[in-house]
Design an enzyme around this catalytic site. Sequence first.
Site, PDB file in Angstrom:
ATOM      1  N   GLY A 131      60.081  53.651  10.224  1.00 56.38           N
ATOM      2  CA  GLY A 131      61.021  53.677  11.383  1.00 56.38           C
ATOM      3  C   GLY A 131      60.746  54.699  12.682  1.00 56.38           C
ATOM      4  O   GLY A 131      61.549  54.471  13.164  1.00 56.38           O
ATOM      5  N   MET A 143      56.965  44.195   7.573  1.00 55.62           N
ATOM      6  CA  MET A 143      55.978  43.689   6.849  1.00 55.62           C
ATOM      7  C   MET A 143      55.843  42.285   6.309  1.00 55.62           C
ATOM      8  O   MET A 143      55.138  41.891   5.421  1.00 55.62           O
ATOM      9  CB  MET A 143      55.431  44.306   5.634  1.00 55.62           C
ATOM     10  CG  MET A 143      55.451  46.258   6.170  1.00 55.62           C
ATOM     11  SD  MET A 143      54.249  46.436   7.586  1.00 55.62           S
ATOM     12  CE  MET A 143      52.840  45.953   6.723  1.00 55.62           C
ATOM     13  N   ARG A 144      56.910  41.350   6.901  1.00 55.73           N
ATOM     14  CA  ARG A 144      57.110  40.102   6.177  1.00 55.73           C
ATOM     15  C   ARG A 144      56.662  39.274   7.463  1.00 55.73           C
ATOM     16  O   ARG A 144      56.780  39.649   8.587  1.00 55.73           O
ATOM     17  CB  ARG A 144      58.529  39.782   5.950  1.00 55.73           C
ATOM     18  CG  ARG A 144      58.837  40.330   4.363  1.00 55.73           C
ATOM     19  CD  ARG A 144      60.396  39.666   4.390  1.00 55.73           C
ATOM     20  NE  ARG A 144      60.475  38.543   4.139  1.00 55.73           N
ATOM     21  CZ  ARG A 144      60.512  37.692   2.938  1.00 55.73           C
ATOM     22  NH1 ARG A 144      59.879  38.520   1.776  1.00 55.73           N
ATOM     23  NH2 ARG A 144      60.456  36.772   2.888  1.00 55.73           N
ATOM     24  N   HIS A 187      51.275  46.336  16.819  1.00 56.58           N
ATOM     25  CA  HIS A 187      50.346  46.307  15.789  1.00 56.58           C
ATOM     26  C   HIS A 187      49.127  47.218  16.159  1.00 56.58           C
ATOM     27  O   HIS A 187      48.565  47.222  17.115  1.00 56.58           O
ATOM     28  CB  HIS A 187      49.342  44.707  15.534  1.00 56.58           C
ATOM     29  CG  HIS A 187      48.614  44.543  14.724  1.00 56.58           C
ATOM     30  ND1 HIS A 187      48.884  44.351  13.305  1.00 56.58           N
ATOM     31  CD2 HIS A 187      47.031  44.684  14.473  1.00 56.58           C
ATOM     32  CE1 HIS A 187      47.940  44.385  12.627  1.00 56.58           C
ATOM     33  NE2 HIS A 187      46.673  44.418  13.506  1.00 56.58           N
TER      34      HIS A 187
END
Length: 198
Positions: free
Chosen positions: A20, A93-94, A111
Amino acid sequence: MPERCLPPEARFAVLASGSGTNLQALLDAYPANLAVVGGDREDAFALERARRAGVPVEYLDPAEFSDREEYDAELADRIAAYGVALVVGAGYMRILTPVFLDRFPAVINVHPSLLPKYRGLNAVGRALEAGERVTGVTVHFMVEEVDAGPVIAQEEVEILPGDTVESLLERLHPVEHRLLVRAVGEYFAGKLTPPRRG
């Protein structure tokens, strides 16, 4: 990172799966506007950061859902209940499906590569393995195809001799934080146009 000023109605959500650090940058910049943090890993320190800051957390265990669409529908319902106008993927991450993406005016993501290079997982490791001399950070709108949405901002980061994934990430993170905070501010200032959906 200094606190920024956004109007009170400029409410946004963050989705996170890891430690985070990007979430913390957004918390530091826009503490009054971050409405909720959603996550898919109960042990993610990002969720603890949110709780410590007094930000509501919506954790959903993927194992309790039959497929991605069912999971995303429930997550979207919970996030939408907070009246947000923007969702930010900050180390989430999904892969988000249209079931989620279509519920919100805009969803953006950060990203660790110069997209379209190295989409998907392990972008930093893949850049190192390929012998790249430069990588960087991209903030982009999210679409159904992974890391393929319109670019909002990019910045190069030099790869130094002897760099490891860890040392390179250490230099990438401050760039991620800065570009993501700026993108949220620009979105609410009306300077960014989300892609049309549907």
